[in-house]
Design an enzyme around this catalytic site. Structure first.
Site, PDB file in Angstrom:
ATOM      1  N   GLU A  60       0.806  -1.221   0.000  1.00 15.21           N
ATOM      2  CA  GLU A  60       0.000   0.000   0.000  1.00 15.21           C
ATOM      3  C   GLU A  60       0.838   1.269   0.000  1.00 15.21           C
ATOM      4  OE1 GLU A  60       1.058  -0.878   4.128  1.00 15.21           O
ATOM      5  OE2 GLU A  60       0.261  -2.066   2.476  1.00 15.21           O
ATOM      6  N   ASP A  92      11.722  22.933 -32.171  1.00 11.91           N
ATOM      7  CA  ASP A  92      12.033  21.651 -31.552  1.00 11.91           C
ATOM      8  C   ASP A  92      10.874  21.092 -30.741  1.00 11.91           C
ATOM      9  OD1 ASP A  92      14.663  21.132 -32.425  1.00 11.91           O
ATOM     10  OD2 ASP A  92      15.456  22.606 -31.019  1.00 11.91           O
ATOM     11  N   ASP A 123      21.291  17.977 -31.679  1.00 14.02           N
ATOM     12  CA  ASP A 123      22.019  18.843 -32.596  1.00 14.02           C
ATOM     13  C   ASP A 123      23.489  18.789 -32.182  1.00 14.02           C
ATOM     14  OD1 ASP A 123      22.702  20.642 -34.501  1.00 14.02           O
ATOM     15  OD2 ASP A 123      21.572  22.332 -33.689  1.00 14.02           O
ATOM     16  N   ASP A 148      16.713  22.905 -28.261  1.00 16.08           N
ATOM     17  CA  ASP A 148      16.495  24.183 -27.580  1.00 16.08           C
ATOM     18  C   ASP A 148      15.934  25.252 -28.503  1.00 16.08           C
ATOM     19  OD1 ASP A 148      18.643  24.635 -29.213  1.00 16.08           O
ATOM     20  OD2 ASP A 148      20.031  25.262 -27.639  1.00 16.08           O
ATOM     21  N   ASN A 200       2.482  -5.268   9.221  1.00 19.57           N
ATOM     22  CA  ASN A 200       2.548  -4.581   7.933  1.00 19.57           C
ATOM     23  C   ASN A 200       3.053  -3.155   8.086  1.00 19.57           C
ATOM     24  OD1 ASN A 200       1.918  -4.945   5.050  1.00 19.57           O
ATOM     25  ND2 ASN A 200       0.490  -3.268   5.392  1.00 19.57           N
ATOM     26  N   ASP A 222       6.791  -1.479   6.802  1.00 18.75           N
ATOM     27  CA  ASP A 222       6.781  -0.377   5.835  1.00 18.75           C
ATOM     28  C   ASP A 222       7.806   0.703   6.159  1.00 18.75           C
ATOM     29  OD1 ASP A 222       4.881  -1.323   4.107  1.00 18.75           O
ATOM     30  OD2 ASP A 222       3.189  -0.358   5.120  1.00 18.75           O
ATOM     31  N   ASN A 235       4.260 -14.664   2.933  1.00 18.44           N
ATOM     32  CA  ASN A 235       3.643 -14.639   4.255  1.00 18.44           C
ATOM     33  C   ASN A 235       2.137 -14.869   4.186  1.00 18.44           C
ATOM     34  OD1 ASN A 235       5.977 -14.244   5.716  1.00 18.44           O
ATOM     35  ND2 ASN A 235       5.822 -12.014   5.729  1.00 18.44           N
TER      36      ASN A 235
END
Length: 877
Positions: free
Chosen positions: A296, A609, A338, A605, A698, A702, A673
């Site tokens: 999550e 372009d 270029d 540039d 959990n 995390d 798990n």
């Protein structure tokens, strides 16, 4: 001029047709003048009408990020579970679920919000600027600060920042296809037009988002922000950039996990009911399984990882405008660019001026200096070089009176300045540009003091000299003149005929020091370089060979024009140099290379372009580039230097690798798990873990996961292009998930058959063991090398160790009984320790086998033509 805190507003229908108003009336209604507003007036109006943006992202952005943490279906399921617990009187269960929800959401919010603030600061460095008249002088100003009544100046390469009415214009041509769909640029000029004129035909209005292709102009701002024509459309449409491969892969991965989760939830819930387990306990257990299986924190991890990558790239000189583009940079295997400023020093020098046929012309530098110094269009390095050389030679042009200008455009490829003639009775037109484009306007040639017709022999001699200088690496422009004994009423493109060819201007731009090593480093990383240039084939080939690029297969713009898209797709991959290319052809080249499955980057540039930048998988521009190019790019280089881009590629690949690392390690651990837990729930007379224990497990796992965003990355993950491969993620998840399941079964056997422990000890022991193994395994499978040969990031190590210590301490801490934990006997802890070490050893061995069979892990999976996303035009202000 009177000061007004509230500017004129076009609210009444009859007043909306501002394009039909005479200029003096319009300026009066807006309470402004051709010299613009004062700073105080502008500030008052800004408070009244708001910033010139389509959507306000201000103080509510943090609140929106916080609310977004609760948009996940799994979080909503947890909220529902808490509500159900309250309804049946399980207040303790509801409290624990609520605490876990808030803790996870706040942790994710903090990371995402901090990342968003950092990225916003980076974007402010390349904010869209515009030239505005304030307090009687012209100054650069952020486009967001514009208000009705401001007077702006625009030139070739500029984006239009707000709906404005033209006051003055010289050969002003604007591309407004994003709004009106017109393919070609349209001319804009001052004057009023009928009120009923359609939007596309309002020739005196500059619309937000359009870009100036040629000429110069001055205009008064009438509408800003959401009140503009484009803002009105944007308010009804959600305009999104094309989905990247990585985003598409994440989405498909989400679908996969959703299917797995739903199947497991239904099976587990139904199985527990069949075994006559309590309804609420079975429901909460099934929901906790769903949460435990799903990564999550993935949105937060992706956001933090990309943001950290953006910050590292900014330190290296690359500003990321769109975070999703970092993945494309890491996947890039072709770079189109270029040559000026990337392969060369970018410091153009005028080496010398040469007469047409070898005879010197004394006033050639004087003519070149007048053309370069008096033109008011877009600044360019060639004119700067001419001006610098003229200054060094003591050439003074201050006394010369400029009469008119025919600005440069990409079709004519020349620029003409008209000045008062030396005899003060006529005018002199001085044209400068690409040799072939200048020659096509000439009917005569200067030969010493004489002027003779430009016949085939003279033309051949001129072109021969041009080719010879090109082979030596010089960039050559042509110079031509025309005298008007009687001044013309006006000067335009039709005035550029019957000119006399006056001579050549030879420029040098030597290869950039170290460019050979840089190109070699790019090649080592699997990135090929193709040059797309408007220069002639001789100059381009000379430079390519001098920097180590191939120049065996060359395609010219003229040949390209005769080539179909299908043929070009086959031809482009074999072409080394694209030369004498019209800017409008660049997009076709990029599209052709992408059709062959390449991930293409384009570095540009210039004014034209933008289409190629849009078409490329990764558009790259430079700070100080034309507005239209800079705003179209995904990334902006602080310095037009391939070394900077090389560092950006490395950072992009590290970012991609860490994101994939989180997905692979977390899903494999969770998958193993949850399978174990599902099996155990059917064979044990009690639940292997309580729902609240699953949620706590959990949440704690995390915390170190967020540190993966700053983890170290192995060199072999940086040296090759990478791309998303969901099949690889699935194989990784299954192989290492099943290994985890096997050792979970071994743990169950130990606890039941050997330790013969109660439900509370079983649940506590497995909570500790599953959490420790899930954390420790990350240090093993985060790398394809032996884990002791790959140094993990400092924060990953520290957070992992801290949570492991906490996991061991949890059963002994105050409040442990809230979660159903009890102290563990020493022999149980010792057995869990042995199983954990054995699990890590087997995983290390299995990792060697797995990566030996995944030798293509770092090779980009080429997308077929049918898999290519449709590249839509991205509209931006």
């Amino acid at each position: 001029m009177p000061s007004s805190p509230v500017p004129f507003s076009f609210e009444a229908p009859e007043k909306r047709a501002y394009w039909s108003r005479p200029q003096t009336e319009l300026l009066g209604l807006l309470e402004t003048s051709p010299e613009g507003l004062t700073g105080d007036e502008a500030e008052a109006r800004l408070k009244s009408v708001g910033a010139n943006v389509f959507r306000e992202e201000g103080r509510w952005s943090g609140f929106r990020i916080f609310l977004s943490q609760f948009e996940s279906p799994l979080v909503l399921i947890l909220v529902a579970a808490a509500a159900i617990s309250i309804a049946v009187g399980e207040w303790k269960e509801a409290t624990i679920i609520t605490i876990v929800i808030l803790a996870s959401s706040l942790l994710s919010f903090y990371q995402e919000y901090s990342a968003s603030l950092a990225v916003q600061k980076l974007k402010e460095r390349i904010a869209f600027k515009v030239k505005v008249w304030r307090d009687g002088e012209m100054r650069p100003l952020a486009a967001s600060a514009l208000v009705p009544g401001d007077v702006i100046e625009v030139a070739a390469g500029d984006l239009i920042p707000a709906d404005s009415v033209v006051i003055e214009a010289t050969d002003l041509h604007v591309s407004q296809s994003a709004l009106t769909g017109e393919t070609y640029p349209v001319e804009k000029r001052a004057g009023e037009i009928p009120a009923e004129t359609t939007l596309a035909n309002r020739t005196n209005v500059l619309f937000t988002g359009a870009s100036v292709r040629s000429g110069i102009g001055r205009a008064v701002v009438v509408e800003t922000g959401s009140a503009t024509e484009y803002g009105t459309i944007a308010g009804h449409l959600r305009l999104e950039p094309p989905e990247t491969d990585f985003a598409r892969g994440i989405r498909r991965f989400g679908y996969l996990m959703t299917r797995i989760t739903l199947i497991m939830v239904v099976v587990i819930f139904a199985g527990n009911l069949i075994l006559d387990r309590p309804l609420i306990d079975s429901l909460l257990f099934a929901l906790a399984i769903a949460v435990g299986l799903t990564p999550e924190l993935l949105p937060a991890i992706v956001s933090v990882t990309l943001s950290n990558g953006a910050r590292r790239m900014a330190d290296g000189g690359v500003i990321v405008r769109r975070l999703a583009s970092i993945e494309n940079l890491g996947s890039m295997n072709l770079l189109c660019t270029d040559k000026t400023g990337t392969l060369t020093e970018g410091v153009v020098r005028l080496e010398r001026a040469e007469g047409p046929l070898g005879t010197p012309r004394a006033d050639l530098m004087q003519l070149a200096a007048l053309n370069a110094r008096l033109q008011n269009g877009m600044a360019n390095p060639l004119d700067d070089a001419i001006a610098a050389a003229a200054t060094a030679q003591g050439i003074d042009t201050a006394a010369t009176r400029k009469v008119a200008e025919i600005p440069y455009d990409f079709l004519r490829k020349r620029l003409s300045v008209i000045v008062g003639d030396a005899d003060a009775t006529g005018h002199l037109l001085i044209a400068k540009g690409a040799l072939s484009n200048v020659l096509e306007t000439c009917s005569a040639v200067q030969d010493g003091d004489a002027v003779r017709p430009l016949d085939a022999e003279s033309r051949a001699a001129i072109e021969s000299r041009f080719a010879a200088w090109g082979d030596e690496g010089y960039r050559v422009l042509g110079l031509a003149v025309r005298r008007f004994a009687t001044p013309a009423e006006c000067y335009d493109r039709d005035s550029e005929q019957d000119l006399t060819f006056a001579g050549f201007l030879l420029f040098s731009d030597p290869p950039k020091p170290g460019i050979v090593e840089t190109l070699s480093a790019l090649a080592t990383r699997g990135v090929g370089v193709k040059v797309i240039t408007g220069d002639n084939r001789f100059v381009a080939a000379h430079l390519a060979r001098s920097v180590g690029l191939k120049a065996d297969h060359i395609l010219t713009g003229e040949e390209l024009a005769r080539t179909s898209d299908e043929a070009l797709a086959a031809l482009a991959g074999r072409t080394d140099l694209f030369v004498e290319i019209d800017p409008n052809q660049k997009q076709r080249i990029i599209a052709a290379l992408r059709k062959r499955g390449n991930v293409v980057g384009y570095l540009g540039d210039g004014i034209n372009d933008a289409p190629a930048l849009h078409e490329a998988d990764i558009g790259i521009s430079v700070e100080g580039a034309a507005d239209v190019a800079q705003q179209a790019a995904d990334m902006v280089l602080i310095d037009k230097n391939l070394d900077v881009l090389l560092d950006g590629i490395d950072n992009g690949r590290r970012t991609f690798a860490n994101t994939l690392k989180y997905i692979s390690t977390t899903t494999s651990a969770n998958f193993g798990n949850m399978i174990s837990m599902s099996v155990a729930s059917f064979i044990l007379p009690f639940q292997p873990l309580l729902a609240k224990q699953i949620l706590l497990n959990n949440f704690l796992s995390d915390i170190p996961s967020l540190a993966i965003a700053s983890d170290n990355v192995d060199e072999d993950a940086v040296i090759r292009p990478q791309s998303w491969n969901i099949a690889y993620v699935q194989r990784f998840m299954v192989v290492f998930g099943l290994i985890s399941t096997v050792f979970d079964m071994l743990t169950f056997g130990f606890l039941i058959l050997v330790a013969r422990e109660t439900a509370a000890i079983f649940q506590t022991a497995w909570f500790v063991e599953s959490l420790i193994t899930e954390l420790a395994i990350v240090l093993v499978i985060r790398t394809s090398k032996p884990f002791w040969k790959s140094r993990p990031g400092r924060w990953l190590v520290l957070s992992t160790v801290a949570v492991i210590v906490l996991a061991l301490a949890v059963p002994y801490l105050p409040g442990a009984d809230w979660f159903g934990f009890v102290p563990l006997p020493p022999h149980v802890l010792a057995g869990l320790g042995v199983i954990t070490l054995l699990y890590l050893l087997v995983s290390e061995i299995a990792k060697y086998w797995f990566f030996a069979h995944e030798h293509d892990r770092f090779l980009p999976k080429r997308r077929s033509r049918t898999e290519r996303p449709v590249r839509t035009v991205r509209h931006r202000q």
